[in-house]
Motif scaffolding. Structure first.
Motif, PDB file in Angstrom:
ATOM      1  N   ILE A  85      -3.722  37.930   5.680  1.00 32.40           N
ATOM      2  CA  ILE A  85      -3.907  38.930   6.744  1.00 32.40           C
ATOM      3  C   ILE A  85      -2.934  38.685   7.888  1.00 32.40           C
ATOM      4  CG2 ILE A  85      -5.794  37.578   7.767  1.00 32.40           C
ATOM      5  CD1 ILE A  85      -6.932  40.287   8.835  1.00 32.40           C
ATOM      6  N   ILE A  87      -2.567  40.587  11.785  1.00 31.05           N
ATOM      7  CA  ILE A  87      -2.702  41.645  12.791  1.00 31.05           C
ATOM      8  C   ILE A  87      -1.339  41.658  13.485  1.00 31.05           C
ATOM      9  CG2 ILE A  87      -3.933  42.431  14.864  1.00 31.05           C
ATOM     10  CD1 ILE A  87      -5.798  42.372  12.478  1.00 31.05           C
ATOM     11  N   SER A  94      -7.085  38.656  18.618  1.00 28.08           N
ATOM     12  CA  SER A  94      -8.128  37.938  19.385  1.00 28.08           C
ATOM     13  C   SER A  94      -9.166  38.875  20.010  1.00 28.08           C
ATOM     14  CB  SER A  94      -7.498  37.044  20.470  1.00 28.08           C
ATOM     15  OG  SER A  94      -6.660  36.082  19.871  1.00 28.08           O
ATOM     16  N   GLY A  96     -11.515  40.223  17.852  1.00 25.07           N
ATOM     17  CA  GLY A  96     -12.562  40.285  16.820  1.00 25.07           C
ATOM     18  C   GLY A  96     -12.203  41.235  15.676  1.00 25.07           C
ATOM     19  N   GLY A  98      -9.605  41.164  13.514  1.00 28.63           N
ATOM     20  CA  GLY A  98      -9.200  40.477  12.278  1.00 28.63           C
ATOM     21  C   GLY A  98     -10.428  40.061  11.481  1.00 28.63           C
ATOM     22  N   THR A  99     -11.415  39.531  12.169  1.00 28.89           N
ATOM     23  CA  THR A  99     -12.653  39.112  11.495  1.00 28.89           C
ATOM     24  C   THR A  99     -13.314  40.307  10.801  1.00 28.89           C
ATOM     25  OG1 THR A  99     -12.977  37.343  13.093  1.00 28.89           O
ATOM     26  CG2 THR A  99     -14.932  38.070  11.896  1.00 28.89           C
ATOM     27  N   ASN A 126      -3.269  26.526  12.753  1.00 33.13           N
ATOM     28  CA  ASN A 126      -3.531  27.925  13.123  1.00 33.13           C
ATOM     29  C   ASN A 126      -5.040  28.081  13.397  1.00 33.13           C
ATOM     30  OD1 ASN A 126      -3.585  30.674  13.505  1.00 33.13           O
ATOM     31  ND2 ASN A 126      -2.397  31.184  11.660  1.00 33.13           N
ATOM     32  N   ARG A 128      -6.832  29.760  15.534  1.00 32.30           N
ATOM     33  CA  ARG A 128      -7.415  31.109  15.665  1.00 32.30           C
ATOM     34  C   ARG A 128      -7.744  31.684  14.286  1.00 32.30           C
ATOM     35  NH1 ARG A 128      -3.832  35.424  18.653  1.00 32.30           N
ATOM     36  NH2 ARG A 128      -2.447  34.866  16.937  1.00 32.30           N
ATOM     37  N   TYR A 133     -11.622  32.933   9.852  1.00 32.34           N
ATOM     38  CA  TYR A 133     -12.065  32.772   8.463  1.00 32.34           C
ATOM     39  C   TYR A 133     -13.466  32.152   8.409  1.00 32.34           C
ATOM     40  CZ  TYR A 133      -7.123  33.625   7.377  1.00 32.34           C
ATOM     41  OH  TYR A 133      -5.879  34.185   7.281  1.00 32.34           O
ATOM     42  N   LYS A 135     -15.768  32.458  10.613  1.00 32.93           N
ATOM     43  CA  LYS A 135     -16.751  33.486  11.008  1.00 32.93           C
ATOM     44  C   LYS A 135     -17.094  34.396   9.821  1.00 32.93           C
ATOM     45  CE  LYS A 135     -14.553  34.902  14.819  1.00 32.93           C
ATOM     46  NZ  LYS A 135     -14.308  35.871  15.913  1.00 32.93           N
TER      47      LYS A 135
HETATM   48  C1  COA Z   1      -5.440  35.292  12.319  1.00 30.51           C
HETATM   49  C2  COA Z   1      -5.873  36.701  12.713  1.00 30.51           C
HETATM   50  C3  COA Z   1      -5.967  37.570  11.473  1.00 30.51           C
HETATM   51  C4  COA Z   1      -7.281  36.602  13.342  1.00 30.51           C
HETATM   52  O1  COA Z   1      -7.689  37.883  13.723  1.00 30.51           O
HETATM   53  P1  COA Z   1      -8.116  38.137  15.262  1.00 30.51           P
HETATM   54  O2  COA Z   1      -8.629  39.482  15.362  1.00 30.51           O
HETATM   55  O3  COA Z   1      -6.968  37.769  16.138  1.00 30.51           O
HETATM   56  O4  COA Z   1      -9.251  37.003  15.418  1.00 30.51           O
HETATM   57  P2  COA Z   1     -10.731  37.172  15.984  1.00 30.51           P
HETATM   58  O5  COA Z   1     -10.654  37.693  17.377  1.00 30.51           O
HETATM   59  O6  COA Z   1     -11.539  37.921  15.007  1.00 30.51           O
HETATM   60  O7  COA Z   1     -11.229  35.651  15.962  1.00 30.51           O
HETATM   61  C5  COA Z   1     -10.421  34.628  16.484  1.00 30.51           C
HETATM   62  C6  COA Z   1     -11.249  33.475  17.013  1.00 30.51           C
HETATM   63  O8  COA Z   1     -10.356  32.452  17.463  1.00 30.51           O
HETATM   64  C7  COA Z   1     -10.515  32.247  18.856  1.00 30.51           C
HETATM   65  N1  COA Z   1      -9.180  32.020  19.402  1.00 30.51           N
HETATM   66  C8  COA Z   1      -8.266  32.932  19.782  1.00 30.51           C
HETATM   67  N2  COA Z   1      -7.150  32.302  20.197  1.00 30.51           N
HETATM   68  C9  COA Z   1      -7.375  30.984  20.051  1.00 30.51           C
HETATM   69  C10 COA Z   1      -6.609  29.830  20.305  1.00 30.51           C
HETATM   70  N3  COA Z   1      -5.365  29.916  20.775  1.00 30.51           N
HETATM   71  N4  COA Z   1      -7.142  28.614  20.029  1.00 30.51           N
HETATM   72  C11 COA Z   1      -8.396  28.520  19.557  1.00 30.51           C
HETATM   73  N5  COA Z   1      -9.178  29.586  19.275  1.00 30.51           N
HETATM   74  C12 COA Z   1      -8.668  30.798  19.529  1.00 30.51           C
HETATM   75  C13 COA Z   1     -11.181  33.477  19.397  1.00 30.51           C
HETATM   76  O9  COA Z   1     -11.887  33.167  20.586  1.00 30.51           O
HETATM   77  C14 COA Z   1     -12.092  33.862  18.232  1.00 30.51           C
HETATM   78  O10 COA Z   1     -13.229  33.022  18.163  1.00 30.51           O
HETATM   79  P3  COA Z   1     -14.654  33.484  18.788  1.00 30.51           P
HETATM   80  O11 COA Z   1     -15.017  34.786  18.162  1.00 30.51           O
HETATM   81  O12 COA Z   1     -15.561  32.369  18.399  1.00 30.51           O
HETATM   82  O13 COA Z   1     -14.437  33.602  20.254  1.00 30.51           O
HETATM   83  C15 COA Z   1      -4.880  37.333  13.739  1.00 30.51           C
HETATM   84  O14 COA Z   1      -4.940  36.628  14.977  1.00 30.51           O
HETATM   85  C16 COA Z   1      -3.446  37.333  13.246  1.00 30.51           C
HETATM   86  O15 COA Z   1      -3.078  38.147  12.427  1.00 30.51           O
HETATM   87  N6  COA Z   1      -2.618  36.390  13.739  1.00 30.51           N
HETATM   88  C17 COA Z   1      -1.206  36.344  13.422  1.00 30.51           C
HETATM   89  C18 COA Z   1      -0.908  36.066  11.936  1.00 30.51           C
HETATM   90  C19 COA Z   1      -1.777  34.988  11.347  1.00 30.51           C
HETATM   91  O16 COA Z   1      -1.995  33.942  11.926  1.00 30.51           O
HETATM   92  N7  COA Z   1      -2.251  35.284  10.129  1.00 30.51           N
HETATM   93  C20 COA Z   1      -3.067  34.360   9.373  1.00 30.51           C
HETATM   94  C21 COA Z   1      -2.215  33.567   8.481  1.00 30.51           C
HETATM   95  S1  COA Z   1      -3.166  32.505   7.414  1.00 30.51           S
END
Ligand code: COA
Length: 166
Positions: A85, A87, A94, A96, A98-99, A126, A128, A133, A135
């Motif tokens: 995935i 975003i 960040s 919610g 992606g979840t 990584n 975040r 994942y 969650k």
């Molecule tokens: C990874 C990804 C799909 C997650 O989707 P998202 O919508 O951003 O994530 P969500 O908001 O659903 O959840 C992220 C969680 O991490 C937390 N978080 C965000 N930034 C953070 C950071 N820098 N350090 C620690 N935690 C972090 C959030 O608070 C949230 O947790 P919570 O619900 O307990 O508060 C998205 O960020 C993304 O595409 N990132 C770039 C590419 C990537 O990393 N892909 C995955 C490759 S394996």
């Protein structure tokens, strides 16, 4: 309308190329994913064409009718699939979303496509992504080492079994 209802997954189509060209040239995103930065439009177009040829495995993530990312369910065997995935539109990270997209993909994988297990690989730093994942129910299942891959020598493997009532 709730966020869950605003997120939709749709199969990729050839009109999506520009989204991928933008995301695949974003160094910040690449560092979190493959680690391989490719400038050549021809090579990127070829990668995109390979995805199009498997458009039943690749989905655009739509939020409020806007494309915000991509999620794929890659068939590994009759019972197992792998998830990727991104975003790609950063202002939607960040929040919610992606979840929610991962949960929708899991629902499709387990309840429509009939898979029994999902797995993915993620960079160990990584946090975040790992949180998102977790969650969704994924648990850590050790590290995989790819000594010949300097861009991603170690990854964390995460796994999830289909709910037992399936
Ligand atoms: C990874 C990804 C799909 C997650 O989707 P998202 O919508 O951003 O994530 P969500 O908001 O659903 O959840 C992220 C969680 O991490 C937390 N978080 C965000 N930034 C953070 C950071 N820098 N350090 C620690 N935690 C972090 C959030 O608070 C949230 O947790 P919570 O619900 O307990 O508060 C998205 O960020 C993304 O595409 N990132 C770039 C590419 C990537 O990393 N892909 C995955 C490759 S394996």
């Amino acid at each position: 309308m709730k966020k869950q209802e605003k997120i939709k997954l749709r199969n990729i189509n050839k009109g999506d190329l520009n989204c991928f060209l933008k995301w695949w040239r974003d160094e910040e995103l690449i560092k979190l994913t493959s680690g391989i930065y490719i400038e050549s439009e021809k090579i990127l177009q070829n990668l995109f064409n390979k995805m199009l040829a498997k458009n039943n495995e690749h989905f655009m993530i739509i939020y409020n009718k806007k494309i915000i990312g991509h999620i794929s369910l890659t068939r590994k065997s009759r019972t197992i699939f792998e998830i990727h995935i991104v975003i790609g539109e950063k202002k939607y990270q960040s929040l919610g979303l992606g979840t929610i997209a991962i949960k929708k993909a899991l629902d499709m994988g387990f309840n429509i496509l009939g898979y029994k297990k999902a797995y993915l690989e993620v960079r160990p730093d990584n946090i975040r992504a790992i949180k998102a994942y977790e969650k969704c129910g994924f648990t850590k299942a050790g590290f995989n080492k790819y000594e010949n891959n300097k861009n991603q020598p170690v990854v964390l493997k995460m796994i999830l079994a289909a709910p037992s009532w399936n």
